[in-house]
Write a protein that holds these residues in place. Structure first.
Motif, PDB file in Angstrom:
ATOM      1  N   TYR A  44      41.795  33.055  37.329  1.00 28.14           N
ATOM      2  CA  TYR A  44      42.210  32.357  36.103  1.00 28.14           C
ATOM      3  C   TYR A  44      43.619  31.788  36.221  1.00 28.14           C
ATOM      4  O   TYR A  44      43.930  30.749  35.609  1.00 28.14           O
ATOM      5  CB  TYR A  44      42.059  33.289  34.902  1.00 28.14           C
ATOM      6  N   ILE A  45      44.456  32.431  37.022  1.00 27.77           N
ATOM      7  CA  ILE A  45      45.782  31.862  37.289  1.00 27.77           C
ATOM      8  C   ILE A  45      45.631  30.550  38.053  1.00 27.77           C
ATOM      9  O   ILE A  45      46.289  29.550  37.754  1.00 27.77           O
ATOM     10  CB  ILE A  45      46.645  32.865  38.076  1.00 27.77           C
ATOM     11  N   GLY A  46      44.752  30.543  39.056  1.00 31.33           N
ATOM     12  CA  GLY A  46      44.524  29.328  39.828  1.00 31.33           C
ATOM     13  C   GLY A  46      43.972  28.200  38.982  1.00 31.33           C
ATOM     14  O   GLY A  46      44.393  27.038  39.120  1.00 31.33           O
ATOM     15  N   VAL A  47      43.028  28.517  38.107  1.00 26.83           N
ATOM     16  CA  VAL A  47      42.484  27.497  37.196  1.00 26.83           C
ATOM     17  C   VAL A  47      43.592  26.912  36.337  1.00 26.83           C
ATOM     18  O   VAL A  47      43.700  25.699  36.153  1.00 26.83           O
ATOM     19  CB  VAL A  47      41.361  28.099  36.320  1.00 26.83           C
ATOM     20  N   PHE A  48      44.456  27.781  35.806  1.00 31.07           N
ATOM     21  CA  PHE A  48      45.557  27.319  34.953  1.00 31.07           C
ATOM     22  C   PHE A  48      46.534  26.449  35.734  1.00 31.07           C
ATOM     23  O   PHE A  48      46.955  25.386  35.268  1.00 31.07           O
ATOM     24  CB  PHE A  48      46.277  28.536  34.359  1.00 31.07           C
ATOM     25  N   LEU A  49      46.887  26.871  36.946  1.00 26.67           N
ATOM     26  CA  LEU A  49      47.872  26.127  37.732  1.00 26.67           C
ATOM     27  C   LEU A  49      47.343  24.775  38.193  1.00 26.67           C
ATOM     28  O   LEU A  49      48.136  23.868  38.473  1.00 26.67           O
ATOM     29  CB  LEU A  49      48.306  26.959  38.944  1.00 26.67           C
TER      30      LEU A  49
END
Length: 416
Positions: free
Chosen positions: A297-302
């Protein structure tokens, strides 16, 4: 009803089971890797000894371990007595949760005369506003010093506590001198000298947890060498386990349960290794699970917020159920690598409050090594989500076959 509503309406009573007190392991076995291992593989259940775990791991797989180290987070102060010469003042426990000033764990541990932490306070009613400062004597390397604690403002369910001490030792040294290892409350016993060693994994490195990542307690140097000899790669992440790991869900539906914030740190090289393995990994413990799944989810956000701060990218409790990203795990991990490269960073450092419950779709974790968890706990929800609801058969088997439960208990490997 959308996914978020369905998840929030999950009844915690559906995750209850009868756990007799004599099935809770109060102490570890003399040999860590002689514990029992339950094998759940494609719905079939069997058992073995933990030191044989390598035989159930696919060659060439990637195993991810949480290298956090438990700190001696329990400090005790006694108020000055107000009675006669033989009377004792009230005993007050200060339980460290997370650093406040400085907020960076490693910087805080190097402080040599003062720092602040967010803490839970035991016997709070006896630490009144008219006695703001508590003190105790520290004996360190043959000398005596003084540690004082001043109660600061309320923070969540606890308080900020400001510490000052003489002697010039680091805060890490101070905790080693006067702190106690915070063994779980359900063990119903005082911590012992042996817990300093047995309540740490053999690969623990980074100080900061107030609870051990207990699935890792079964690993020995012998087992780790066997894993390496079988061509299974190892990587480490850091999630500092908070006291929230012991908090039962007290509301009838999980919508009312608040997850604690937990610090995570993952090196760029680890993320690259995950990408090389197709964005899939074997997670050792639920703390590694929460770290790896938070990475997605961090990767999706970034991918859409390339200039986010560490605070911006914190994974909130309900994030997985509010969005339906179509990004693959590899794509999400690649967006983290781009972020790190663009900002000249060699590690991702942020925090997570993720709750993993039935309805959650796993993105990175393909196999899980984990202990047996408390009834009606968020960790049981996490296991149920991984096994599409088939947790009860496992726990029935474990109870019927003499498995030991909770932190010092036996382990399982779960292959959906």
């Amino acid at each position: 009803m959308n996914l978020l509503e369905k998840v929030q309406h999950i009844r915690i009573a559906d995750f209850a089971y009868d756990l007799p007190d004599d099935r809770i392991a109060k102490f570890p076995l003399p040999e860590r890797d002689s514990s029992k291992l339950l094998i759940y593989r494609h719905g079939d259940i069997s058992q073995d000894t933990f030191r044989s775990i390598t035989g159930y791991l696919p060659e060439g797989a990637l195993m991810v371990f949480n290298n956090t180290r438990v700190i001696q987070a329990r400090l005790h102060f006694r108020k000055q007595a107000t009675g006669g010469p033989k009377s004792q003042g009230a005993l007050i426990e200060v339980f460290l949760l997370e650093p406040a000033i400085p907020s960076d764990y490693q910087v805080n541990f190097t402080c040599s005369d003062h720092c602040s932490w967010y803490c839970m306070i035991g016997n709070l009613k006896r630490w009144k506003d008219d006695t703001p400062v508590l003190s105790q004597t520290i004996r360190h390397e043959g000398n005596e010093y003084v540690l004082t604690a001043r109660r600061g403002p309320q923070h969540g369910s606890g308080y900020r506590v400001d510490f000052e001490w003489t002697g010039g030792m680091s805060f890490a040294q101070l905790l080693e001198s006067v702190g106690e290892i915070p063994i779980p409350p359900y063990l119903n016993r005082e911590s012992q000298e042996s817990d300093r060693q047995t309540y740490q994994t053999v690969y623990s490195k980074i100080k900061g947890s107030v609870a051990a990542p207990t699935a890792g307690l079964h690993f020995t140097e012998r087992v780790l060498a066997d894993i390496e000899a079988h061509g299974i790669e190892r990587e480490e992440v850091t999630l500092h386990v908070g006291a929230g790991t012991f908090r039962p869900v007290k509301t009838s539906e999980i919508s009312g349960h608040e997850m604690h914030t937990e610090f995570i740190s993952v090196r760029r090289t680890t993320i690259e290794r995950l990408i090389a393995h197709g964005g899939k990994a074997i997670a050792v413990g639920t703390t590694s699970v929460r770290t790896l799944e938070s990475l997605y989810y961090i990767g999706v956000f970034l991918s859409t917020h390339p200039d986010a701060t560490p605070e911006d990218m914190q994974v909130e409790q309900w994030t997985p159920y509010e969005t339906s990203p179509s990004m693959s795990s590899v794509e999400a991990l690649e967006s983290i690598v781009r972020y790190l490269d663009n900002h000249g960073l060699d590690a991702l450092k942020t925090s997570t409050r993720i709750i993993i419950a039935p309805g959650y779709e796993y993105h990175i974790v393909s196999t899980m090594v984990t202990n047996f968890h408390q009834p009606q706990s968020t960790l049981l929800l996490l296991v149920s989500a991984f096994l599409k609801g088939d947790w009860k058969r496992i726990y029935d088997y474990a109870l019927a076959n003499g498995f030991r439960f909770l932190s010092y208990g036996d382990s399982s490997i779960l292959i959906p």
